[in-house]
Design a protein around this motif. Structure first.
Motif, PDB file in Angstrom:
ATOM      1  N   ALA A 171      59.902 144.515  61.929  1.00  0.00           N
ATOM      2  CA  ALA A 171      60.496 143.188  62.094  1.00  0.00           C
ATOM      3  C   ALA A 171      61.667 143.243  63.070  1.00  0.00           C
ATOM      4  CB  ALA A 171      60.979 142.658  60.749  1.00  0.00           C
ATOM      5  N   ILE A 172      62.039 142.055  63.525  1.00  0.00           N
ATOM      6  CA  ILE A 172      63.265 141.872  64.305  1.00  0.00           C
ATOM      7  C   ILE A 172      64.078 140.799  63.587  1.00  0.00           C
ATOM      8  CG2 ILE A 172      64.255 141.109  66.500  1.00  0.00           C
ATOM      9  CD1 ILE A 172      61.721 142.161  67.861  1.00  0.00           C
ATOM     10  N   GLN A 173      65.363 141.072  63.395  1.00  0.00           N
ATOM     11  CA  GLN A 173      66.229 140.071  62.780  1.00  0.00           C
ATOM     12  C   GLN A 173      67.134 139.468  63.860  1.00  0.00           C
ATOM     13  OE1 GLN A 173      69.438 141.220  60.014  1.00  0.00           O
ATOM     14  NE2 GLN A 173      68.724 139.609  58.628  1.00  0.00           N
ATOM     15  N   TYR A 174      67.222 138.130  63.850  1.00  0.00           N
ATOM     16  CA  TYR A 174      68.127 137.448  64.764  1.00  0.00           C
ATOM     17  C   TYR A 174      68.840 136.340  63.987  1.00  0.00           C
ATOM     18  CZ  TYR A 174      65.100 133.340  65.100  1.00  0.00           C
ATOM     19  OH  TYR A 174      64.384 132.207  64.804  1.00  0.00           O
ATOM     20  N   TRP A 175      69.795 135.679  64.649  1.00  0.00           N
ATOM     21  CA  TRP A 175      70.617 134.670  63.964  1.00  0.00           C
ATOM     22  C   TRP A 175      70.543 133.326  64.679  1.00  0.00           C
ATOM     23  CZ3 TRP A 175      74.106 135.643  59.745  1.00  0.00           C
ATOM     24  CH2 TRP A 175      74.065 136.973  59.284  1.00  0.00           C
ATOM     25  N   ASP A 176      70.551 132.274  63.889  1.00  0.00           N
ATOM     26  CA  ASP A 176      70.708 130.916  64.392  1.00  0.00           C
ATOM     27  C   ASP A 176      71.735 130.216  63.506  1.00  0.00           C
ATOM     28  OD1 ASP A 176      69.644 129.691  66.725  1.00  0.00           O
ATOM     29  OD2 ASP A 176      67.619 130.166  66.052  1.00  0.00           O
ATOM     30  N   ALA A 177      71.661 128.914  63.367  1.00  0.00           N
ATOM     31  CA  ALA A 177      72.633 128.190  62.540  1.00  0.00           C
ATOM     32  C   ALA A 177      71.935 127.044  61.820  1.00  0.00           C
ATOM     33  CB  ALA A 177      73.779 127.663  63.403  1.00  0.00           C
ATOM     34  N   GLN A 178      72.575 126.558  60.757  1.00  0.00           N
ATOM     35  CA  GLN A 178      71.988 125.459  59.988  1.00  0.00           C
ATOM     36  C   GLN A 178      73.060 124.439  59.618  1.00  0.00           C
ATOM     37  OE1 GLN A 178      71.981 127.725  55.647  1.00  0.00           O
ATOM     38  NE2 GLN A 178      70.232 126.506  56.226  1.00  0.00           N
ATOM     39  N   VAL A 179      72.578 123.250  59.214  1.00  0.00           N
ATOM     40  CA  VAL A 179      73.475 122.151  58.902  1.00  0.00           C
ATOM     41  C   VAL A 179      72.777 121.219  57.928  1.00  0.00           C
ATOM     42  CG1 VAL A 179      72.629 120.639  60.765  1.00  0.00           C
ATOM     43  CG2 VAL A 179      74.992 120.426  59.997  1.00  0.00           C
ATOM     44  N   ASP A 180      73.561 120.525  57.094  1.00  0.00           N
ATOM     45  CA  ASP A 180      73.014 119.402  56.341  1.00  0.00           C
ATOM     46  C   ASP A 180      72.982 118.234  57.317  1.00  0.00           C
ATOM     47  OD1 ASP A 180      72.672 117.053  54.842  1.00  0.00           O
ATOM     48  OD2 ASP A 180      73.495 117.978  53.052  1.00  0.00           O
ATOM     49  N   ASP A 181      71.793 117.900  57.787  1.00  0.00           N
ATOM     50  CA  ASP A 181      71.663 116.960  58.899  1.00  0.00           C
ATOM     51  C   ASP A 181      72.233 115.574  58.589  1.00  0.00           C
ATOM     52  OD1 ASP A 181      69.602 116.513  57.096  1.00  0.00           O
ATOM     53  OD2 ASP A 181      67.987 116.822  58.535  1.00  0.00           O
ATOM     54  N   ALA A 182      71.951 115.037  57.405  1.00  0.00           N
ATOM     55  CA  ALA A 182      72.452 113.696  57.066  1.00  0.00           C
ATOM     56  C   ALA A 182      73.970 113.690  56.931  1.00  0.00           C
ATOM     57  CB  ALA A 182      71.807 113.198  55.776  1.00  0.00           C
ATOM     58  N   ARG A 183      74.519 114.727  56.334  1.00  0.00           N
ATOM     59  CA  ARG A 183      75.977 114.818  56.184  1.00  0.00           C
ATOM     60  C   ARG A 183      76.646 114.904  57.553  1.00  0.00           C
ATOM     61  NH1 ARG A 183      79.787 114.829  53.219  1.00  0.00           N
ATOM     62  NH2 ARG A 183      78.358 114.256  51.576  1.00  0.00           N
ATOM     63  N   TYR A 184      76.017 115.593  58.474  1.00  0.00           N
ATOM     64  CA  TYR A 184      76.581 115.699  59.820  1.00  0.00           C
ATOM     65  C   TYR A 184      76.653 114.322  60.481  1.00  0.00           C
ATOM     66  CZ  TYR A 184      77.695 117.674  64.351  1.00  0.00           C
ATOM     67  OH  TYR A 184      78.351 117.991  65.508  1.00  0.00           O
ATOM     68  N   VAL A 185      75.614 113.510  60.304  1.00  0.00           N
ATOM     69  CA  VAL A 185      75.598 112.174  60.904  1.00  0.00           C
ATOM     70  C   VAL A 185      76.726 111.318  60.343  1.00  0.00           C
ATOM     71  CG1 VAL A 185      74.285 110.028  61.139  1.00  0.00           C
ATOM     72  CG2 VAL A 185      73.129 112.227  61.410  1.00  0.00           C
ATOM     73  N   VAL A 186      76.861 111.306  59.022  1.00  0.00           N
ATOM     74  CA  VAL A 186      77.912 110.496  58.398  1.00  0.00           C
ATOM     75  C   VAL A 186      79.293 110.959  58.858  1.00  0.00           C
ATOM     76  CG1 VAL A 186      79.021 109.935  56.192  1.00  0.00           C
ATOM     77  CG2 VAL A 186      76.534 109.802  56.417  1.00  0.00           C
ATOM     78  N   THR A 187      79.486 112.268  58.976  1.00  0.00           N
ATOM     79  CA  THR A 187      80.774 112.798  59.424  1.00  0.00           C
ATOM     80  C   THR A 187      81.055 112.397  60.877  1.00  0.00           C
ATOM     81  OG1 THR A 187      80.466 114.676  57.925  1.00  0.00           O
ATOM     82  CG2 THR A 187      82.177 114.894  59.593  1.00  0.00           C
ATOM     83  N   THR A 188      80.018 112.408  61.711  1.00  0.00           N
ATOM     84  CA  THR A 188      80.181 111.967  63.105  1.00  0.00           C
ATOM     85  C   THR A 188      80.557 110.489  63.154  1.00  0.00           C
ATOM     86  OG1 THR A 188      78.542 113.609  63.803  1.00  0.00           O
ATOM     87  CG2 THR A 188      79.054 111.863  65.369  1.00  0.00           C
ATOM     88  N   LEU A 189      79.911 109.671  62.324  1.00  0.00           N
ATOM     89  CA  LEU A 189      80.231 108.236  62.286  1.00  0.00           C
ATOM     90  C   LEU A 189      81.647 107.993  61.783  1.00  0.00           C
ATOM     91  CD1 LEU A 189      76.822 106.941  60.925  1.00  0.00           C
ATOM     92  CD2 LEU A 189      77.844 106.327  63.139  1.00  0.00           C
ATOM     93  N   ARG A 190      82.071 108.757  60.783  1.00  0.00           N
ATOM     94  CA  ARG A 190      83.452 108.619  60.300  1.00  0.00           C
ATOM     95  C   ARG A 190      84.447 109.015  61.391  1.00  0.00           C
ATOM     96  NH1 ARG A 190      84.833 111.028  54.573  1.00  0.00           N
ATOM     97  NH2 ARG A 190      86.720 109.814  55.031  1.00  0.00           N
ATOM     98  N   THR A 191      84.082 110.024  62.179  1.00  0.00           N
ATOM     99  CA  THR A 191      84.959 110.424  63.274  1.00  0.00           C
ATOM    100  C   THR A 191      85.062 109.300  64.305  1.00  0.00           C
ATOM    101  OG1 THR A 191      84.195 112.701  62.928  1.00  0.00           O
ATOM    102  CG2 THR A 191      85.435 112.266  64.935  1.00  0.00           C
ATOM    103  N   ALA A 192      83.901 108.690  64.636  1.00  0.00           N
ATOM    104  CA  ALA A 192      83.897 107.567  65.577  1.00  0.00           C
ATOM    105  C   ALA A 192      84.748 106.414  65.040  1.00  0.00           C
ATOM    106  CB  ALA A 192      82.467 107.109  65.838  1.00  0.00           C
ATOM    107  N   ALA A 193      84.619 106.121  63.744  1.00  0.00           N
ATOM    108  CA  ALA A 193      85.406 105.044  63.135  1.00  0.00           C
ATOM    109  C   ALA A 193      86.887 105.381  63.154  1.00  0.00           C
ATOM    110  CB  ALA A 193      84.936 104.793  61.704  1.00  0.00           C
ATOM    111  N   THR A 194      87.220 106.654  62.992  1.00  0.00           N
ATOM    112  CA  THR A 194      88.617 107.082  63.028  1.00  0.00           C
ATOM    113  C   THR A 194      89.247 106.787  64.388  1.00  0.00           C
ATOM    114  OG1 THR A 194      88.183 108.804  61.375  1.00  0.00           O
ATOM    115  CG2 THR A 194      90.132 109.102  62.756  1.00  0.00           C
TER     116      THR A 194
END
Length: 578
Positions: A171-194
């Protein structure tokens, strides 16, 4: 700069105020669509000094943006298609999100790539992963994740004991990243509202305002009250993903962008069903399949099939579920069964329509068009590159305005909750002592709210009963349910159980077991009486029942027909052509 204490709320009062502001003043730009791209456009535009409104017909992130693989990645498979620029761009965005924009929401995740052939495969895949790592260096930033490493079969089995020994050679092991997609959207919208954006969900565009050929705004309907009014804007941006063609029809004439929907489904199974310290990526005959660590669970996905049925509630069929189980079981020593599946969700990718008959070969690149004066359309792309799509869309808006608009600065704007996150993470044991919560609970909250954790802890201090976990979904505190309504724009029980939390896919009861408790917690901040609480629970229960039955059907058509049997708690309206 936006930080924890000054972050804007998206509660009922703020929604009412946003609607009133959009009703009475002409905006520079109104964004149609509250997914990740629309949220990114609102933030990009408002941080360039523009007066911005955003409307979303359903809940924020209720479409594609809450139903992804929840990965922030470059797309390793695109290297085989020689699409180096797309991969490089996505990996540079990954570095930005991990290190500067949202370190509280985006986290590194390891993946194991099992090799199945001797000889040629290791150097071939190894060269691809090495290129992937090299492309990941962003200007002025490190890669943000560890580099890859080669593993023998024996070492790979130490990391992932559940792998079937005979199914791979190394095998080969590599790295990527993950996110709670819906939470990210709401946080982006709150930032825009801020920063001053006016944001309202459950507000549907039913027509366009015109002065001759020019689009001068939109006609909207508040779906909660039935009230209709005009929103005047110098520019309108359509960021509706798989609904792009529908909005183009509203404005009249043939559109310049055509989007085809590709359905991808995911399964969620408990963490103890697969013994592994790392995620796994498998090559399939069409694409790739991921086994992704997700808290106390695994997410397994995805499929890639054309979808021409209802786009609001894409349904997963028995055939979809069996496809994923068959492919993942090919490499597991103890096979998974349907009884192991806690949750299932289906989403639609908005792919730019092209010559290919196979959706897996359609473009993931995005396009921005200015089909008529006053209207900008953006479509395609992938979650990871939402910020680039938003920048390009606002560049087109700027071109349509009469005055000079500054360049995009969102590569330097942390989302709310990001600032001070690392210091709070380092102080998590002290926070646990002071709050009386277990340190594991503090870690959970920090990964969901970052430095906004103070808001949650304040709710618990004011009402200690909110510091208890939900009975039947103990990953989440009762305070998080209240906070979803007061700060995060949730207006209905379904919003909370499927997007503000992930209870609908992380429990075998799929949220039904906590529906009554959650609805009663929401009643206060949302002003519900006993009848509305009952209605919310009944609607949610019917939705889950319909989804369960649809997942027993053999075909998309049968699954779709049954899923549509569940009523909408706030139905969208049939739009009129402008």
């Amino acid at each position: 700069m936006a930080s924890g204490k000054c972050a804007a709320r998206l509660g009922p009062a703020e929604r009412a105020e946003a609607l009133e502001r959009m009703r009475v003043q002409e905006l520079d730009v109104v964004v149609v669509g509250g997914g990740v791209v629309g949220a990114g456009i609102a933030l990009d535009a408002v941080t360039r000094g523009l007066d911005v409104g955003l409307v979303e017909a359903r809940d924020f992130a209720s479409g594609t943006s809450s139903r992804s693989s929840k990965l922030i990645h470059g797309g390793l498979r695109y290297l085989e298609q020689l699409n180096f620029d797309l991969v490089r761009e996505a990996l540079q965005e990954r570095a930005l999100l991990l290190q500067r924009i949202a370190p509280h929401l985006v986290r590194p995740v390891p993946f194991l790539f099992p090799l199945t052939h001797f000889g040629w495969e290791r150097p071939y895949v190894g060269a691809g992963v090495m290129l992937y790592d090299t492309l990941g260096f962003a200007t002025g930033l490190t890669r943000g994740v560890p580099g890859h490493r080669h593993l023998s079969r024996k070492r790979a089995l130490r990391l992932a004991p559940s792998l079937k020994k005979s199914a791979f050679t190394g095998a080969i092991q590599y790295w990527d990243a993950q996110v709670d997609d819906a939470r990210y959207v709401v946080t982006t919208l709150r930032t825009a509202a801020t920063y001053g954006a006016h944001i309202a969900q459950r507000t549907q565009v039913v027509g366009f305002l015109r002065e001759g050929e020019r689009v001068t705004g939109v006609r909207v309907r508040d779906l909660e009250t039935g009230d209709e009014f005009d929103v005047r804007a110098r520019q309108v941006v359509n960021a509706t993903g798989v609904w792009t063609d529908d909005i183009q029809e509203l404005v009249g004439g043939r559109g310049q962008i055509h989007v085809r929907a590709s359905k991808g489904i995911h399964l969620v199974v408990p963490r103890d069903r697969i013994q592994s310290l790392t995620g796994i990526i498998l090559r399939t005959e069409k694409s790739v399949l991921f086994v992704i660590p997700w808290g106390r669970h695994w997410i397994i996905g995805t499929t890639d099939t054309e979808w021409t049925l209802d786009r609001s509630h894409p349904a997963a069929s028995r055939a979809d579920i069996d496809y994923l189980l068959d492919h993942v079981n090919a490499i597991l020593s103890v096979p998974l069964t349907r009884d192991d599946v806690e949750g299932v969700y289906a989403g639609l990718r908005p792919l730019l329509s092209g010559e290919s008959d196979e959706t897996s070969k359609l473009s993931r690149e995005h396009v921005v068009a200015h089909p008529v004066p006053g209207l900008v359309m953006v479509a395609g792309g992938k979650y990871t590159t939402y910020r680039v799509m938003a920048r390009d869309a606002v560049d087109a808006v700027a071109h349509g305005l009469d005055y000079r608009v500054p360049q995009s600065c969102t590569d330097r704007i942390p989302l709310v909750g990001a600032e001070g996150f690392q210091a709070l993470w380092n102080s998590r044991h002290r926070l646990a002592q002071e709050s009386g919560l277990h340190v594991a609970r503090i870690e959970h909250l920090l990964h969901r709210y970052g430095s906004l954790i103070d808001d949650i802890l304040e709710l618990v201090e004011q009402d200690p009963s909110l510091g208890r976990p939900l009975d039947g979904a103990d990953d989440y505190l009762r305070a998080e349910i209240v906070y979803a309504a007061t700060h995060e724009g949730a207006r209905h029980l379904n919003d909370v159980l499927t997007r503000r939390t992930r209870i609908s896919i992380e429990t075998f009861h799929r949220g039904v077991g906590v529906a009554r408790e959650a609805a009663e917690l929401l009643a206060g901040p949302l002003g519900w009486d006993g009848e509305q609480v009952k209605r919310e629970v009944e609607y949610y229960t019917k939705r889950v029942e319909a989804e369960r039955r649809s997942q027993e059907q053999d075909s998309d058509q049968e699954a779709d027909a049954i899923r549509l049997g569940a009523p909408e708690i706030v139905p969208v309206v049939a739009p009129e052509n402008a």
